[in-house]
Design a protein around this motif. Sequence first.
Motif, short mmCIF file in Angstrom:
data_model
loop_
_atom_site.label_atom_id
_atom_site.label_comp_id
_atom_site.label_asym_id
_atom_site.label_seq_id
_atom_site.Cartn_x
_atom_site.Cartn_y
_atom_site.Cartn_z
N VAL A 178 -24.42 37.56 -4.34
CA VAL A 178 -23.90 37.90 -5.67
C VAL A 178 -23.15 36.71 -6.26
O VAL A 178 -22.71 35.82 -5.54
N MET A 179 -23.00 36.73 -7.57
CA MET A 179 -22.34 35.62 -8.27
C MET A 179 -20.81 35.68 -8.11
O MET A 179 -20.29 36.53 -7.39
N GLY A 180 -20.12 34.82 -8.83
CA GLY A 180 -18.66 34.82 -8.79
C GLY A 180 -18.06 33.43 -8.72
O GLY A 180 -16.84 33.28 -8.67
N ARG A 181 -18.91 32.43 -8.65
CA ARG A 181 -18.45 31.03 -8.53
C ARG A 181 -17.49 30.88 -7.35
O ARG A 181 -17.90 31.16 -6.23
N HIS A 182 -16.20 30.55 -7.58
CA HIS A 182 -15.28 30.39 -6.45
C HIS A 182 -14.50 31.66 -6.16
O HIS A 182 -13.49 31.64 -5.45
N GLY A 221 -13.60 36.06 -21.03
CA GLY A 221 -14.92 36.67 -20.92
C GLY A 221 -15.61 36.01 -19.74
O GLY A 221 -15.92 34.83 -19.79
N SER A 222 -15.79 36.76 -18.67
CA SER A 222 -16.47 36.23 -17.49
C SER A 222 -16.77 37.38 -16.55
O SER A 222 -15.96 38.29 -16.40
N ILE A 223 -17.95 37.31 -15.90
CA ILE A 223 -18.24 38.38 -14.93
C ILE A 223 -17.48 38.16 -13.62
O ILE A 223 -17.43 39.04 -12.78
N ASP A 224 -16.90 36.97 -13.45
CA ASP A 224 -16.35 36.59 -12.14
C ASP A 224 -15.01 37.25 -11.79
O ASP A 224 -14.63 37.29 -10.64
N ASN A 225 -14.28 37.70 -12.77
CA ASN A 225 -12.90 38.20 -12.60
C ASN A 225 -12.06 37.18 -11.83
O ASN A 225 -11.36 37.51 -10.88
N ALA A 261 -21.92 27.84 -25.73
CA ALA A 261 -22.42 26.57 -25.19
C ALA A 261 -21.33 25.89 -24.39
O ALA A 261 -20.15 26.19 -24.53
N ARG A 262 -21.76 24.97 -23.53
CA ARG A 262 -20.79 24.09 -22.88
C ARG A 262 -20.90 22.78 -23.64
O ARG A 262 -21.98 22.28 -23.86
N CYS A 263 -19.76 22.26 -24.09
CA CYS A 263 -19.80 21.11 -25.00
C CYS A 263 -19.01 19.93 -24.46
O CYS A 263 -17.79 19.97 -24.33
N GLY A 305 -28.78 36.79 -9.00
CA GLY A 305 -28.81 35.82 -10.10
C GLY A 305 -28.32 36.34 -11.44
O GLY A 305 -27.44 37.21 -11.50
N HIS A 306 -28.94 35.86 -12.50
CA HIS A 306 -28.43 36.13 -13.86
C HIS A 306 -28.64 37.56 -14.35
O HIS A 306 -28.12 37.92 -15.41
N VAL A 307 -29.38 38.35 -13.57
CA VAL A 307 -29.48 39.78 -13.89
C VAL A 307 -28.07 40.36 -14.00
O VAL A 307 -27.78 41.21 -14.85
N GLN A 308 -27.17 39.83 -13.17
CA GLN A 308 -25.79 40.33 -13.14
C GLN A 308 -25.05 40.09 -14.44
O GLN A 308 -24.08 40.75 -14.77
N ARG A 309 -25.48 39.08 -15.18
CA ARG A 309 -24.76 38.70 -16.40
C ARG A 309 -25.39 39.29 -17.65
O ARG A 309 -24.87 39.12 -18.76
N GLY A 310 -26.54 39.94 -17.47
CA GLY A 310 -27.25 40.45 -18.65
C GLY A 310 -27.15 41.96 -18.79
O GLY A 310 -26.44 42.62 -18.03
N ALA A 365 -21.03 36.13 -1.16
CA ALA A 365 -20.65 35.59 -2.47
C ALA A 365 -21.28 34.20 -2.60
O ALA A 365 -21.37 33.47 -1.60
N GLU A 366 -21.73 33.84 -3.79
CA GLU A 366 -22.41 32.55 -3.93
C GLU A 366 -21.52 31.37 -3.54
O GLU A 366 -22.00 30.33 -3.15
N GLY A 367 -20.21 31.58 -3.63
CA GLY A 367 -19.29 30.48 -3.29
C GLY A 367 -18.74 30.57 -1.87
O GLY A 367 -17.81 29.83 -1.53
O1 F6P Z 1 -19.07 32.15 -14.49
C1 F6P Z 1 -20.14 33.01 -14.59
C2 F6P Z 1 -21.29 32.56 -13.71
O2 F6P Z 1 -22.35 33.50 -13.85
C3 F6P Z 1 -20.94 32.37 -12.25
O3 F6P Z 1 -20.87 33.57 -11.54
C4 F6P Z 1 -22.05 31.44 -11.80
O4 F6P Z 1 -21.62 30.64 -10.74
C5 F6P Z 1 -22.30 30.60 -13.02
O5 F6P Z 1 -21.77 31.31 -14.13
C6 F6P Z 1 -23.75 30.28 -13.28
O6 F6P Z 1 -23.81 29.36 -14.31
P1 F6P Z 1 -25.11 29.07 -15.18
O7 F6P Z 1 -25.31 30.24 -16.09
O8 F6P Z 1 -24.81 27.82 -15.91
O9 F6P Z 1 -26.26 28.95 -14.22
#
Ligand code: F6P
Length: 363
Positions: free
Chosen positions: A193-197, A149-153, A73-75, A283-288, A249-251
């Motif tokens: 694709v994801m990766g934030r910044h 732990g993060s997909i972003d490296n 969670a984010r708290c 999207g979130h397919v990348q994280r699952g 990249a999304e960022g």
């Molecule tokens: O940090 C992982 C990540 O999947 C990023 O690539 C993306 O910008 C962000 O989290 C998405 O966040 P949320 O799951 O809150 O939509």
Amino acid sequence: GKGLAVFTSGGDSQGMNAAVRAVVRMGIYLGCKVFFIKEGYQGMLDGGENIVEATWSSVSSIIHKGGTVIGSARCLEFRERSGRLKAAKNLVDRGITNLVVIGGDGSLTGANLFRSEWSSLLEELVRTGQITKDQQTKYAHLHIAGMVGSIDNDFCGTDMTIGTDSALHRIIEAIDAIVSTAYSHQRTFIMEVMGRHCGYLAIVTALTSEADYVFVPEMPPPRDWPTKLCDKLEQERSTGQRLNIIIVAEGAIDRDGQPITAEKVREVVVKNLQQDTRITVLGHVQRGGNPSAFDRVLGCRMGAEAVMALMEATPDTESCVVSLDGNQAVRLPLMECVERTKAVTKAMENKDWENAVQLRGKS
Ligand code: F6P
């Protein structure tokens, strides 16, 4: 035995379960009393059923699962001292003075702040009669070991964060699928694709899928990118290529710091080349999905190393982050890595692209 707890915090990633499993088993093996803290910092703060003792078998059959079985969670409450006070009380009550945190830079920074405040939090708990003087003495030092732990490296100090490799597997599979349909219809596809910044996922994806163009946050394209992009796409088509792939990249941003979105790129391509163009946002397919072998091994090695770091810690050992350096699991000073990671974002904010790339390159 020593009280040790493990929790996952922030966005999940594949391989977190392997790390949790390794922490639990190495902890038990070394004679610790190991706890799960469920739902990240929120669970630490709420206590009760959220903090439970782990057993050897409670982490059986999780190594292959995506996500994190103990929740994340984010708290916001943990950002306040009052929240951290509640968390400290819950840990002292259970005799926990060793924490393994699996999360991103924000979660690791939070843990380090908690550690630096620990003695003043215990002081306040004694003053308000919530814990005894004996408890204060017995649990005087809190030790922290982090893992990313993060997909972003996107963390400086480690070659790979837990989850990145699995995310790449997922992305590559999706692009291979897109390529076959793009070929049939002679289409151009823009994949976000994801990766934030961080542009790592985008760069590796572009290289491994033979993409024609890639947009990343750390190195914005020249101002005349629409012309350059179209020239490149045309050139590829003129040599007989039936499709084009563009990775965004999304960022991704331009030299003014404005977002370069998949939609913006599509407009450029359609207006100038009239190509049949589609957008796919992964999207979130990348994280699952299931973690790759690499992420399972990475999680195992880092989890074991984190516990060993805690067992060897003395009262003045700094918080560490377990990182991958070449093929070696190493311990690095946590805050130094966090500061370096923040410096990359700062460089990007200041439009100091050269520095951003340099700093990112040092991983
Ligand atoms: O940090 C992982 C990540 O999947 C990023 O690539 C993306 O910008 C962000 O989290 C998405 O966040 P949320 O799951 O809150 O939509």
